[in-house]
Write an enzyme that holds these catalytic residues in place. Structure first.
Site, PDB file in Angstrom:
ATOM      1  N   GLY A   1       0.749  -1.328   0.030  1.00  0.00           N
ATOM      2  CA  GLY A   1      -0.029   0.146   0.039  1.00  0.00           C
ATOM      3  C   GLY A   1       0.871   1.218   0.011  1.00  0.00           C
ATOM      4  CG  ASP A   2       0.722   3.600   2.307  1.00  0.00           C
ATOM      5  OD1 ASP A   2      -0.473   4.201   2.388  1.00  0.00           O
ATOM      6  OD2 ASP A   2       1.317   3.185   3.534  1.00  0.00           O
TER       7      ASP A   2
ATOM      8  CE  LYS B   1      -4.160   1.549  -3.500  1.00  0.00           C
ATOM      9  NZ  LYS B   1      -2.998   0.940  -2.528  1.00  0.00           N
ATOM     10  N   GLY B   2      -3.497   7.054  -5.558  1.00  0.00           N
ATOM     11  CA  GLY B   2      -4.359   7.866  -5.892  1.00  0.00           C
ATOM     12  C   GLY B   2      -4.192   8.954  -7.143  1.00  0.00           C
ATOM     13  CE  LYS B   3       1.763  10.718 -11.208  1.00  0.00           C
ATOM     14  NZ  LYS B   3       3.005  11.203 -11.303  1.00  0.00           N
TER      15      LYS B   3
ATOM     16  CG  ASN C   1      -8.312   0.499   5.806  1.00  0.00           C
ATOM     17  OD1 ASN C   1      -9.104   1.016   4.755  1.00  0.00           O
ATOM     18  ND2 ASN C   1      -8.054  -0.906   5.840  1.00  0.00           N
TER      19      ASN C   1
ATOM     20  N   GLY D   1      -5.906   6.147   2.569  1.00  0.00           N
ATOM     21  CA  GLY D   1      -5.689   7.317   2.496  1.00  0.00           C
ATOM     22  C   GLY D   1      -5.098   7.949   1.151  1.00  0.00           C
ATOM     23  CG  HIS D   2      -5.881   7.169  -2.388  1.00  0.00           C
ATOM     24  ND1 HIS D   2      -7.003   6.680  -2.878  1.00  0.00           N
ATOM     25  CD2 HIS D   2      -5.334   6.069  -1.749  1.00  0.00           C
ATOM     26  CE1 HIS D   2      -6.915   5.161  -3.103  1.00  0.00           C
ATOM     27  NE2 HIS D   2      -5.873   4.919  -2.252  1.00  0.00           N
ATOM     28  CB  THR D   3      -1.951  12.618  -0.345  1.00  0.00           C
ATOM     29  OG1 THR D   3      -2.069  12.130   1.064  1.00  0.00           O
ATOM     30  CG2 THR D   3      -1.847  13.963  -0.338  1.00  0.00           C
TER      31      THR D   3
ATOM     32  CD  GLN E   1      -6.446  -0.827   2.562  1.00  0.00           C
ATOM     33  OE1 GLN E   1      -7.390  -1.810   2.121  1.00  0.00           O
ATOM     34  NE2 GLN E   1      -6.701   0.258   3.194  1.00  0.00           N
TER      35      GLN E   1
ATOM     36  NE  ARG F   1       0.204   3.599  11.733  1.00  0.00           N
ATOM     37  CZ  ARG F   1      -0.218   2.334  11.497  1.00  0.00           C
ATOM     38  NH1 ARG F   1       0.233   1.554  12.576  1.00  0.00           N
ATOM     39  NH2 ARG F   1      -0.896   1.874  10.600  1.00  0.00           N
TER      40      ARG F   1
ATOM     41  CG  ASP G   1      10.308  11.531  -7.650  1.00  0.00           C
ATOM     42  OD1 ASP G   1       9.411  10.608  -7.835  1.00  0.00           O
ATOM     43  OD2 ASP G   1       9.982  12.635  -6.977  1.00  0.00           O
TER      44      ASP G   1
HETATM   45  P1  IMP Z   1      -6.626  -2.139   9.315  1.00  0.00           P
HETATM   46  O1  IMP Z   1      -6.692  -2.272   7.869  1.00  0.00           O
HETATM   47  O2  IMP Z   1      -6.651  -0.748   9.933  1.00  0.00           O
HETATM   48  O3  IMP Z   1      -7.127  -3.124   9.970  1.00  0.00           O
HETATM   49  O4  IMP Z   1      -4.740  -2.638   9.502  1.00  0.00           O
HETATM   50  C1  IMP Z   1      -4.163  -4.026   9.229  1.00  0.00           C
HETATM   51  C2  IMP Z   1      -2.954  -3.689   8.849  1.00  0.00           C
HETATM   52  O5  IMP Z   1      -2.947  -3.002   7.368  1.00  0.00           O
HETATM   53  C3  IMP Z   1      -1.894  -2.624   9.410  1.00  0.00           C
HETATM   54  O6  IMP Z   1      -0.652  -3.141   9.191  1.00  0.00           O
HETATM   55  C4  IMP Z   1      -2.030  -1.384   8.730  1.00  0.00           C
HETATM   56  O7  IMP Z   1      -0.880  -0.452   8.963  1.00  0.00           O
HETATM   57  C5  IMP Z   1      -2.274  -1.810   7.311  1.00  0.00           C
HETATM   58  N1  IMP Z   1      -2.887  -0.941   6.345  1.00  0.00           N
HETATM   59  C6  IMP Z   1      -4.159  -0.703   6.318  1.00  0.00           C
HETATM   60  N2  IMP Z   1      -4.392   0.380   5.527  1.00  0.00           N
HETATM   61  C7  IMP Z   1      -3.552   0.809   4.920  1.00  0.00           C
HETATM   62  C8  IMP Z   1      -2.916   1.668   3.882  1.00  0.00           C
HETATM   63  O8  IMP Z   1      -4.117   2.279   3.239  1.00  0.00           O
HETATM   64  N3  IMP Z   1      -1.835   1.722   3.481  1.00  0.00           N
HETATM   65  C9  IMP Z   1      -0.929   0.820   4.218  1.00  0.00           C
HETATM   66  N4  IMP Z   1      -0.910   0.173   5.104  1.00  0.00           N
HETATM   67  C10 IMP Z   1      -2.295   0.188   5.580  1.00  0.00           C
END
Ligand code: IMP
Length: 510
Positions: free
Chosen positions: A29-30, A33-35, A56, A58-60, A261, A371, A400
């Site tokens: 994840g991260d 994807k948003g871009k 859970n 978050g797309h900036t 994710q 975090r 980059d």
């Molecule tokens: P949950 O989805 O909040 O239950 O978290 C379970 C695991 O997935 C944890 O390790 C989170 O840090 C990770 N996680 C959940 N959503 C994201 C995301 O959008 N990006 C990266 N890690 C995520």
């Protein structure tokens, strides 16, 4: 052609033979994807659908000088022509959704073509409480969830006690279902330390105690009903049978599926228990969007290269700084690192410091939780594993970030160094080489990455718009990935803005 004159990327040409394309992540994840969803929606999509995960994610997304963080609303919302759908596989926190609608409306971004599935899984206060109380009570065994109630919401679905968005439109049904489901949560919460439950119930995300009754009863059910009935009234204009809407559009309209994710966090394919609670693969995304994976022409799997990241706990073989860095990241934030490490270098001899430098240069702090994301080198065994399911087409992102790094390391394989261990019909012995990651915690905790070193580039590459103009070292890295992981690099992202994108090979259909 894209409307932005600085961009050479032509989405219509790029996706010319496709009708349904999925944007997923082949890592943790991260990956931006948003871009990519924003870029492809601008020039191509008629419908953008979220099918998995919830708040859970978050797309900036950056548009000009403005930044928008979206947790639930698909990133296609910035483009008026596109219908944006929150599909039936999504965990919907109505408050998060309505707050986003509010922010968008205030920014004069139209929400007229925004729909929420009547079947979206409803996140309720007891899901958030359970998620947070469990994490707070687990000590070293915690998963590091985002605390958005995701796990308990999907648990209720599988347990057949879950509520859906449509229930908010029918107050009597809502009250009855809520009373039944909440009882079970109360029984579980009573097994935890009441002081922890009280502390959690007083957190901001739970209305600072607005839904808390007392230690025994825990939830103030009438307060929840009153608040969620209000949410229901506000949600009414968005709730639709989106499965039917999406099915109707398959093959006729350009549909972009927006993943959440990443593959290695998938409930189905990740390393339990360090996963999220939905299937982040192309299959899970298609299903949660209301279609079959057979309807998807191809997926674009996002891959951060040459540095990748992971948030929360769980194995990360290529982590810069290893276990020490993982421990450091549990408490580090953008602020603490700005103070304690004012000038870390990407070429530092100490891997912990290099990892911090990657975080700072790449702004690798969670959009949802703030975090510090753990940082490491690109892991090809993981990429090979993800590409088996998501297909060969990949988008390299955040390339980059490595500008000015002298030497880059790419993990080509692992060496197993645990005790003799059986998995999947194979007996693993110390010294065995693994080319592909294995969804098993014991194995993934006992592998040592084997690296190939390649020369880095000086950069900056952020203004480059064609493949030919990329430094030869970037092209070498792309060639190495294609050859050693069998992937097809279709796009290369060289900066956060929409136009900072270089087209590679055309995507291949499955
Ligand atoms: P949950 O989805 O909040 O239950 O978290 C379970 C695991 O997935 C944890 O390790 C989170 O840090 C990770 N996680 C959940 N959503 C994201 C995301 O959008 N990006 C990266 N890690 C995520």
């Amino acid at each position: 052609m894209s409307s932005d004159p600085r961009s050479l990327f032509d989405g219509k040409k790029f996706l010319k033979d496709a009708k349904t394309v999925a944007v997923v992540c082949d890592q943790f994840g991260d990956t931006g994807k948003g871009k990519i969803v924003d870029l492809l929606s601008a020039s191509w999509a008629d419908i953008v659908v979220r099918g998995t995960g919830g708040g859970n994610a978050g797309h900036t997304i950056s548009v000009g000088t403005e930044k928008h963080v979206l947790h639930l609303v698909p990133c296609g919302i910035l483009h008026e022509q596109a219908m944006n759908v929150i599909g039936s596989g999504v965990a919907l926190d109505p408050k998060t959704f309505l707050d986003e609608v509010d922010v968008l409306s205030r920014a004069k971004i139209s929400v007229n073509k925004l729909a929420v599935s009547s079947l979206a899984h409803l996140v309720l206060p007891y899901h958030i409480a359970l998620d947070r109380v469990r994490e707070a009570s687990l000590g070293t065994g915690k998963i590091g969830t985002t605390g958005r109630g995701i796990g308990p919401t999907y648990t209720d679905f599988v347990n057949r006690t879950g509520l859906v968005a449509n229930d908010l439109l029918n107050p009597d049904v809502f009250r009855k279902k809520l009373a039944k489901a909440i009882d079970e949560s109360v029984r579980i919460l009573r097994t935890y330390d009441p002081a922890v439950v009280r502390e959690v119930m007083r957190q901001e995300i739970l209305g600072r105690g607005a839904f808390y009754k007392d230690e025994k009863i825990i939830f103030d059910v009438p307060a929840i009903v009153a608040q969620y009935e209000k949410y229901g009234s506000a949600l009414r204009e968005f709730v639709r049978d989106t499965d039917a809407l999406v099915r109707e559009a398959v093959g006729k309209k350009n549909i972009l599926l927006e993943g959440a994710q990443g593959h290695l966090l998938s409930l189905r394919y990740g390393t339990h228990p360090f996963v999220t609670s939905s299937d982040c693969s192309v299959g899970g995304l298609a299903e949660g969007s209301g279609m079959s994976v057979r309807d998807v022409d191809f997926a674009l799997g996002l891959v951060k290269a040459p540095f990748m990241t992971r948030v929360g706990e769980g194995p990360f073989p290529t982590e810069l700084g290893g276990e020490g860095a993982a421990v450091h990241c549990r408490n580090a934030t953008r602020e603490t690192e700005a103070k304690e490490y004012p000038n870390p270098s990407l070429n530092d001899k100490d891997d912990l410091i290099r990892g911090i430098a990657v975080r700072k240069v790449g702004n690798e702090y969670g959009a949802t939780t703030g975090r510090a994301r753990r940082t490491g080198w690109l892991d090809l065994p993981m990429l090979r594993y993800a590409a088996r399911t998501n297909g060969p087409n990949v988008v390299l992102t955040k390339v980059d970030i490595a500008d000015g790094t002298d030497v880059l390391k790419i993990c080509e394989s692992y060496i197993y160094d645990g005790e003799p261990y059986e998995w999947g019909g194979h007996k693993y012995q110390k010294g065995d080489a693994l080319q592909v990651a294995v969804p098993d915690l014991y194995i993934m905790e006992h592998v040592r990455p084997q690296y190939t070193e390649i020369k880095g580039w000086k950069g900056p590459i952020g203004d480059i718009r064609t493949f030919d103009d990329l430094p030869k070292e970037v092209k070498n890295m792309v060639a190495l990935l294609e050859k050693r992981a069998g992937v097809n690099v279709s796009l290369i992202s060289v900066g956060p803005d929409r136009e900072a994108t270089v087209a590679g090979n055309p995507p291949r259909k499955a």
